[in-house]
Scaffold this active site. Structure first.
Site, mmCIF file in Angstrom:
data_model
loop_
_atom_site.group_PDB
_atom_site.id
_atom_site.type_symbol
_atom_site.label_atom_id
_atom_site.label_comp_id
_atom_site.label_asym_id
_atom_site.label_seq_id
_atom_site.Cartn_x
_atom_site.Cartn_y
_atom_site.Cartn_z
ATOM 1 N N SER A 188 0.827 -1.217 0.000
ATOM 2 C CA SER A 188 0.000 0.000 0.000
ATOM 3 C C SER A 188 0.856 1.260 0.000
ATOM 4 O O SER A 188 0.382 2.326 -0.410
ATOM 5 C CB SER A 188 -0.885 0.057 1.239
ATOM 6 O OG SER A 188 -1.735 -1.015 1.256
ATOM 7 N N PRO A 222 -1.319 -2.757 8.165
ATOM 8 C CA PRO A 222 -0.079 -2.999 8.929
ATOM 9 C C PRO A 222 0.929 -1.848 8.904
ATOM 10 O O PRO A 222 1.925 -1.910 9.601
ATOM 11 C CB PRO A 222 0.502 -4.223 8.218
ATOM 12 C CG PRO A 222 0.009 -4.122 6.811
ATOM 13 C CD PRO A 222 -1.360 -3.502 6.888
ATOM 14 N N GLY A 224 1.768 0.449 5.792
ATOM 15 C CA GLY A 224 2.403 0.919 4.542
ATOM 16 C C GLY A 224 2.347 2.432 4.395
ATOM 17 O O GLY A 224 3.339 3.083 4.054
ATOM 18 N N ASP A 260 -11.008 3.586 17.521
ATOM 19 C CA ASP A 260 -11.909 3.600 16.367
ATOM 20 C C ASP A 260 -11.650 4.900 15.585
ATOM 21 O O ASP A 260 -11.794 5.997 16.132
ATOM 22 C CB ASP A 260 -13.359 3.545 16.865
ATOM 23 C CG ASP A 260 -14.358 3.529 15.707
ATOM 24 O OD1 ASP A 260 -13.937 3.715 14.540
ATOM 25 O OD2 ASP A 260 -15.554 3.350 15.971
ATOM 26 N N ASP A 276 -7.276 5.089 4.832
ATOM 27 C CA ASP A 276 -7.411 3.921 3.946
ATOM 28 C C ASP A 276 -8.352 2.907 4.593
ATOM 29 O O ASP A 276 -8.095 1.701 4.573
ATOM 30 C CB ASP A 276 -6.004 3.325 3.723
ATOM 31 C CG ASP A 276 -5.966 2.269 2.629
ATOM 32 O OD1 ASP A 276 -6.877 2.247 1.782
ATOM 33 O OD2 ASP A 276 -5.018 1.456 2.616
ATOM 34 N N LYS A 305 -13.476 2.856 -1.167
ATOM 35 C CA LYS A 305 -13.701 1.509 -1.721
ATOM 36 C C LYS A 305 -15.077 1.550 -2.386
ATOM 37 O O LYS A 305 -16.075 1.897 -1.735
ATOM 38 C CB LYS A 305 -13.680 0.444 -0.621
ATOM 39 C CG LYS A 305 -12.587 0.637 0.430
ATOM 40 C CD LYS A 305 -11.196 0.337 -0.066
ATOM 41 C CE LYS A 305 -10.140 0.665 0.973
ATOM 42 N NZ LYS A 305 -8.778 0.743 0.484
HETATM 43 N N1 SAM Z 1 -3.104 1.743 4.638
HETATM 44 C C1 SAM Z 1 -2.785 0.514 5.327
HETATM 45 C C2 SAM Z 1 -1.375 0.153 4.964
HETATM 46 O O1 SAM Z 1 -0.771 0.872 4.186
HETATM 47 O O2 SAM Z 1 -0.841 -0.817 5.485
HETATM 48 C C3 SAM Z 1 -3.765 -0.590 5.006
HETATM 49 C C4 SAM Z 1 -5.101 -0.315 5.591
HETATM 50 S S1 SAM Z 1 -6.224 -1.629 5.420
HETATM 51 C C5 SAM Z 1 -6.727 -1.504 3.794
HETATM 52 C C6 SAM Z 1 -7.612 -1.051 6.275
HETATM 53 C C7 SAM Z 1 -7.439 -0.967 7.772
HETATM 54 O O3 SAM Z 1 -8.536 -0.239 8.298
HETATM 55 C C8 SAM Z 1 -7.430 -2.308 8.494
HETATM 56 O O4 SAM Z 1 -6.187 -2.498 9.115
HETATM 57 C C9 SAM Z 1 -8.531 -2.194 9.542
HETATM 58 O O5 SAM Z 1 -8.156 -2.711 10.802
HETATM 59 C C10 SAM Z 1 -8.723 -0.703 9.623
HETATM 60 N N2 SAM Z 1 -10.042 -0.275 10.086
HETATM 61 C C11 SAM Z 1 -11.241 -0.552 9.571
HETATM 62 N N3 SAM Z 1 -12.207 0.069 10.279
HETATM 63 C C12 SAM Z 1 -11.581 0.758 11.253
HETATM 64 C C13 SAM Z 1 -12.011 1.626 12.291
HETATM 65 N N4 SAM Z 1 -13.315 1.893 12.468
HETATM 66 N N5 SAM Z 1 -11.101 2.183 13.095
HETATM 67 C C14 SAM Z 1 -9.776 1.928 12.927
HETATM 68 N N6 SAM Z 1 -9.309 1.133 11.951
HETATM 69 C C15 SAM Z 1 -10.191 0.550 11.133
#
Ligand code: SAM
Length: 396
Positions: A188, A222, A224, A260, A276, A305
């Site tokens: 990412s 994670p 990125g 959150d 993201d 998305k």
């Molecule tokens: N941008 C990240 C990277 O570069 O590694 C990847 C992000 S991944 C597509 C989406 C992330 O959003 C997941 O790790 C998930 O745990 C997090 N997520 C989803 N809903 C969330 C929320 N309400 N609060 C915090 N994190 C959330």
């Protein structure tokens, strides 16, 4: 062939054609669209529509990676015959447009299974044709003309056309060649790098993204995107309940906040918000709009998305949601969306608050967002009260 050639991600030809033809129509050109794999062709119904089409820029379009005005379609001979045939065709295009030559050359093919098999040919032709055109004085810095595009929709044809270099992508097929950085915890990181390359002009990047700036990364795991920001010396609040790559924490620039993302508030205004989250696009748009209109961030890069149907309408709806938040407080801003090469069923947005608003935001209806806010105006006090508030500059 006279018309616009629009290159896009495979599967998004409908969106690319629809938005290009809508803009063309709004500018007075009725068009006929032909969709093919990984690209679409827009032909004006009346000759007078050609000029309006030629003015369309890849900057105007969300789903177009590359855009150029098609001029001539020629058979593509195999082997050594290809370069002389294309040199002659390029010369005809220059003559037809009254040009002394072209400032640069891109040889392109669709980003599809079949198209990708032609990419090595594109590379070889770019070299051979580039040399042949330069020899004839038709290409190079002394020919301050448009860019020449040679597009291979299939192995036996070449479509030649031109673009204004300021209004098309500098990369073949609109695809930046980015190397996966060693140390980045996820691919990412490349998406965020492409976003900055696409949305922030080169001459401004060092100022708008510089060490010591503060950023929030919502949905960071994670890591990125956080890695990309920290590698540029930004101080990052990485918000995610999921795990964060441990090496990021060792930089001393990253704080992992398990919270959150929809309810977490930054303790002070951030220079950048990056987001993201895997969440409904309208919810992300609202979050971004609220952050920016309340001065929690000055610029934002965020990913939406998309659903499998009604994708263009969904992006427009999200643009409206963000605009409504910012218009309400009288901010001046720019808002753009682009489906980047590293985006799949998604688009990336960029919001920049150019001048903070002066009208305090109304109390949010969402009870989760009801905590009183005391964040600083993102642009600093000096920006407040300047003339021109309330004028939005945005394109979707
Ligand atoms: N941008 C990240 C990277 O570069 O590694 C990847 C992000 S991944 C597509 C989406 C992330 O959003 C997941 O790790 C998930 O745990 C997090 N997520 C989803 N809903 C969330 C929320 N309400 N609060 C915090 N994190 C959330």
């Amino acid at each position: 062939m006279r018309g616009l050639v629009v290159l896009c991600r495979a599967g998004f030809e409908g969106e690319a054609a629809a938005e290009a033809s809508e803009i063309a129509r709004a500018r007075g050109a009725e068009v006929r669209t032909v969709r093919a794999d990984g690209h679409a062709l827009l032909e004006p119904r009346e000759p007078s529509g050609a000029a309006a089409l030629a003015r369309l820029s890849s900057l105007d379009l969300i789903f177009a990676r590359q855009v150029f005005a098609g001029q001539e379609c020629v058979p593509l001979p195999v082997g050594d015959e290809a370069v002389p045939a294309l040199t002659e065709a390029a010369w005809r295009v220059a003559q037809g447009l009254g040009l002394r030559g072209f400032s640069s050359l891109l040889v392109e093919a669709p980003d599809t299974d079949g198209g990708r098999r032609l990419w090595p040919t594109c590379g070889r032709l770019a070299e051979g044709l580039g040399a042949a055109l330069s020899e004839k004085g038709l290409l190079g810095p002394r020919s301050p003309g448009p860019r020449l595009h040679v597009f291979l929709p299939n192995p036996s044809e070449a479509l030649l056309g031109t673009s204004d270099p300021g209004r098309s992508s500098p990369w073949p097929m609109g695809i930046p060649r980015l190397r996966f950085p060693s140390g980045a915890p996820s691919r990412s990181a490349l998406k965020l790098e492409e976003a900055f390359l696409s949305f922030v002009p080169e001459g401004e990047r060092r100022v708008r993204l510089r060490p010591g700036m503060r950023a929030a990364d919502l949905g960071a795991s994670p890591g990125g995107w956080t890695w990309y920001l920290a590698s540029r010396g930004l101080v990052v609040a990485a918000v995610d309940n999921g795990p964060l790559d441990r090496t990021l924490l060792e930089t001393g620039l990253v704080e992992h906040i398990r919270a959150d993302a929809f309810t977490w508030r930054p303790p002070r205004a951030m220079d950048w918000l990056v987001c993201d989250l895997v969440a409904p696009p309208a919810r992300v748009a609202k979050l971004v709009g609220v952050w920016a209109s309340r001065g929690r961030c000055r610029e934002a890069v965020f990913n939406l998305k998309l659903p499998s149907a009604g994708r263009l309408a969904q992006v427009r709806r999200c643009a409206e949601i963000i605009s409504r938040e910012l218009d309400r407080c009288g901010a001046r801003y720019s808002l753009r969306f682009k489906q980047l090469y590293h985006d799949r069923e998604e688009v990336t947005g960029h919001l920049r608050v150019e001048e903070a608003g002066t009208t305090p935001p109304a109390a949010p209806r969402d009870p989760k967002l009801r905590t009183p806010l005391r964040s600083q105006p993102a642009g600093g006090a000096g920006r407040r009260g300047r003339s021109g508030r309330g004028r939005a500059r945005h394109s979707t």
